[in-house]
Design a protein around this motif. Structure first.
Motif, PDB file in Angstrom:
ATOM      1  N   VAL A 176      40.795  25.917 -17.845  1.00 31.25           N
ATOM      2  CA  VAL A 176      41.105  24.524 -18.157  1.00 31.25           C
ATOM      3  C   VAL A 176      40.191  24.021 -19.269  1.00 31.25           C
ATOM      4  O   VAL A 176      40.636  23.316 -20.180  1.00 31.25           O
ATOM      5  N   MET A 177      38.924  24.394 -19.209  1.00 33.13           N
ATOM      6  CA  MET A 177      37.984  23.990 -20.254  1.00 33.13           C
ATOM      7  C   MET A 177      38.454  24.469 -21.628  1.00 33.13           C
ATOM      8  O   MET A 177      38.393  23.719 -22.617  1.00 33.13           O
ATOM      9  N   TYR A 178      38.912  25.716 -21.683  1.00 29.48           N
ATOM     10  CA  TYR A 178      39.390  26.267 -22.954  1.00 29.48           C
ATOM     11  C   TYR A 178      40.627  25.520 -23.431  1.00 29.48           C
ATOM     12  O   TYR A 178      40.751  25.183 -24.623  1.00 29.48           O
ATOM     13  N   SER A 179      41.562  25.260 -22.528  1.00 35.64           N
ATOM     14  CA  SER A 179      42.809  24.585 -22.901  1.00 35.64           C
ATOM     15  C   SER A 179      42.543  23.162 -23.386  1.00 35.64           C
ATOM     16  O   SER A 179      43.174  22.692 -24.341  1.00 35.64           O
ATOM     17  N   VAL A 180      41.592  22.475 -22.736  1.00 35.15           N
ATOM     18  CA  VAL A 180      41.227  21.126 -23.173  1.00 35.15           C
ATOM     19  C   VAL A 180      40.602  21.181 -24.565  1.00 35.15           C
ATOM     20  O   VAL A 180      40.885  20.340 -25.432  1.00 35.15           O
TER      21      VAL A 180
ATOM     22  N   SER B 273      48.626  29.703 -28.919  1.00 39.05           N
ATOM     23  CA  SER B 273      49.219  28.404 -28.614  1.00 39.05           C
ATOM     24  C   SER B 273      48.154  27.334 -28.406  1.00 39.05           C
ATOM     25  O   SER B 273      47.012  27.622 -28.085  1.00 39.05           O
ATOM     26  N   VAL B 274      48.581  26.089 -28.604  1.00 40.45           N
ATOM     27  CA  VAL B 274      47.715  24.933 -28.418  1.00 40.45           C
ATOM     28  C   VAL B 274      48.494  23.905 -27.598  1.00 40.45           C
ATOM     29  O   VAL B 274      49.606  23.539 -27.978  1.00 40.45           O
ATOM     30  N   PRO B 275      47.947  23.434 -26.492  1.00 41.74           N
ATOM     31  CA  PRO B 275      48.668  22.449 -25.679  1.00 41.74           C
ATOM     32  C   PRO B 275      48.620  21.063 -26.301  1.00 41.74           C
ATOM     33  O   PRO B 275      47.796  20.784 -27.170  1.00 41.74           O
ATOM     34  N   ASN B 276      49.517  20.203 -25.835  1.00 37.22           N
ATOM     35  CA  ASN B 276      49.478  18.800 -26.242  1.00 37.22           C
ATOM     36  C   ASN B 276      48.334  18.100 -25.535  1.00 37.22           C
ATOM     37  O   ASN B 276      47.747  18.623 -24.579  1.00 37.22           O
ATOM     38  N   LYS B 277      48.039  16.896 -25.975  1.00 29.69           N
ATOM     39  CA  LYS B 277      46.908  16.154 -25.418  1.00 29.69           C
ATOM     40  C   LYS B 277      47.314  15.369 -24.174  1.00 29.69           C
ATOM     41  O   LYS B 277      47.114  14.151 -24.090  1.00 29.69           O
ATOM     42  N   ASP B 278      47.886  16.065 -23.208  1.00 28.29           N
ATOM     43  CA  ASP B 278      48.220  15.433 -21.932  1.00 28.29           C
ATOM     44  C   ASP B 278      47.945  16.423 -20.809  1.00 28.29           C
ATOM     45  O   ASP B 278      47.940  17.640 -21.020  1.00 28.29           O
ATOM     46  N   THR B 279      47.732  15.905 -19.620  1.00 25.96           N
ATOM     47  CA  THR B 279      47.323  16.737 -18.489  1.00 25.96           C
ATOM     48  C   THR B 279      48.323  17.831 -18.169  1.00 25.96           C
ATOM     49  O   THR B 279      47.947  18.995 -17.961  1.00 25.96           O
TER      50      THR B 279
ATOM     51  N   ILE C 264      48.212  20.665 -20.705  1.00 23.59           N
ATOM     52  CA  ILE C 264      46.945  21.398 -20.601  1.00 23.59           C
ATOM     53  C   ILE C 264      46.953  22.341 -19.399  1.00 23.59           C
ATOM     54  O   ILE C 264      46.570  23.509 -19.508  1.00 23.59           O
ATOM     55  N   ILE C 265      47.410  21.852 -18.253  1.00 26.52           N
ATOM     56  CA  ILE C 265      47.453  22.689 -17.050  1.00 26.52           C
ATOM     57  C   ILE C 265      48.469  23.813 -17.217  1.00 26.52           C
ATOM     58  O   ILE C 265      48.216  24.962 -16.809  1.00 26.52           O
ATOM     59  N   SER C 266      49.609  23.513 -17.827  1.00 24.64           N
ATOM     60  CA  SER C 266      50.619  24.541 -18.071  1.00 24.64           C
ATOM     61  C   SER C 266      50.076  25.629 -18.992  1.00 24.64           C
ATOM     62  O   SER C 266      50.266  26.828 -18.753  1.00 24.64           O
ATOM     63  N   HIS C 267      49.357  25.222 -20.025  1.00 22.87           N
ATOM     64  CA  HIS C 267      48.735  26.160 -20.962  1.00 22.87           C
ATOM     65  C   HIS C 267      47.693  27.011 -20.236  1.00 22.87           C
ATOM     66  O   HIS C 267      47.600  28.230 -20.454  1.00 22.87           O
ATOM     67  N   SER C 268      46.929  26.378 -19.359  1.00 22.59           N
ATOM     68  CA  SER C 268      45.904  27.095 -18.595  1.00 22.59           C
ATOM     69  C   SER C 268      46.532  28.171 -17.711  1.00 22.59           C
ATOM     70  O   SER C 268      45.996  29.281 -17.597  1.00 22.59           O
ATOM     71  N   PHE C 269      47.657  27.846 -17.087  1.00 23.30           N
ATOM     72  CA  PHE C 269      48.361  28.825 -16.260  1.00 23.30           C
ATOM     73  C   PHE C 269      48.786  30.033 -17.087  1.00 23.30           C
ATOM     74  O   PHE C 269      48.631  31.183 -16.672  1.00 23.30           O
TER      75      PHE C 269
ATOM     76  N   PHE D 158      42.187  19.205 -27.957  1.00 19.05           N
ATOM     77  CA  PHE D 158      41.504  18.111 -28.653  1.00 19.05           C
ATOM     78  C   PHE D 158      40.701  18.551 -29.882  1.00 19.05           C
ATOM     79  O   PHE D 158      40.387  17.724 -30.737  1.00 19.05           O
ATOM     80  N   LEU D 159      40.388  19.830 -29.978  1.00 18.12           N
ATOM     81  CA  LEU D 159      39.608  20.302 -31.127  1.00 18.12           C
ATOM     82  C   LEU D 159      40.290  21.443 -31.878  1.00 18.12           C
ATOM     83  O   LEU D 159      39.746  21.942 -32.865  1.00 18.12           O
ATOM     84  N   GLY D 160      41.458  21.859 -31.404  1.00 12.39           N
ATOM     85  CA  GLY D 160      42.192  22.931 -32.068  1.00 12.39           C
ATOM     86  C   GLY D 160      41.733  24.304 -31.614  1.00 12.39           C
ATOM     87  O   GLY D 160      40.737  24.444 -30.893  1.00 12.39           O
TER      88      GLY D 160
END
Length: 245
Positions: free
Chosen positions: A226-230, A12-18, A21-26, A234-236
């Motif tokens: 979080v670093m990975y999700s960001v 999965s890839v999160p959208n470009k919003d906080t 990103i946090i949900s993906h990190s969880f 932004f970079l796929g």
């Protein structure tokens, strides 16, 4: 020797919003938190070893500070036995464990793409781009220390610019300066989202101290996720790392 190959992957890839990103990190951290705990335990054991070697006793120092009754102006840290050597070795330890953070990011990537995870993956940073990881750790450490010295709040506003450094070093095999420059440029163009992810991710990372002191072992590694999700946002999804036999 390693090489990078791109191919279709699950994950999965999160959208470009906080929030995304946090949900993906969880979601990612639920699958790899045990590896995060292992990384923290290794760090803590090394920290205790440094205290033993230097003779510095942090618990004793805290007791002396409490006995000062809140008046720390007359308290001299440098007169505490072993403190100066402990400080130096702790700084060195902080640099040497940076590859562990990279290893955790790599494990998260493998979890996201449904790849088989090996315990040895946690140590990939010690064989993949090791020198640049150490250099980046030193540079980012200096930047963070200067920001912290000015005040805590400047650190919060500076850290978003460093958020993509470790993932770029791992997945793009970049140099330390390339990673720093690319992370800065992307964060500059998307600063609101990067700041939001840093603040929320940071609060979750230190939640272990607030909820139950030892709980920091479980929550502190969250910032690496979080670093990975960001990076994904932004970079796929990053390229898969494959090692030649």
């Amino acid at each position: 020797m390693s090489e990078f190959n791109e191919f279709d992957q699950q994950g999965s890839v999160p959208n470009k919003d906080t929030g995304s990103i946090i949900s993906h990190s969880f979601e990612m951290y639920k699958g790899v938190f045990l590896y995060g705990i292992v990384a923290m335990v290794i760090y803590m054991i090394a920290g205790f070893a440094i205290q033993f070697i230097t003779g510095f006793n942090s618990a004793s120092m805290m007791e002396e500070m409490q006995e000062a009754g809140g008046d720390y102006s007359s308290f001299s840290y440098w007169n505490v036995p072993g403190f100066s050597l402990y400080l130096s070795l702790s700084g060195l330890l902080g640099i040497l464990v940076a590859p562990l953070y990279v290893g955790l990011i790599y494990i998260v990537s493998k979890y996201n793409t449904k790849s088989q995870i090996d315990f040895a993956d946690l140590f990939i940073g010690y064989k993949q781009n090791f020198v640049n990881i150490l250099i980046y750790s030193i540079i980012s450490g200096i930047i963070s220390s200067v920001a912290m010295a000015l005040c805590f709040f400047p650190f919060i506003f500076v850290y978003p610019f460093l958020l993509l450094g470790y993932p770029i070093l791992l997945f793009e095999n970049a140099s330390a300066t390339e990673a720093l420059g690319k992370s800065f440029n992307i964060a500059k163009e998307n600063y609101g989202t990067f700041l939001g992810a840093t603040v929320v991710g940071g609060l979750i990372s230190i939640a272990g101290v607030i909820l139950c002191g030892i709980g920091i072992i479980a929550t502190a590694p969250f910032m690496m996720i979080v670093m990975y999700s960001v990076y994904c946002a932004f970079l796929g999804k990053p390229r898969q790392i494959e090692f030649k036999k």
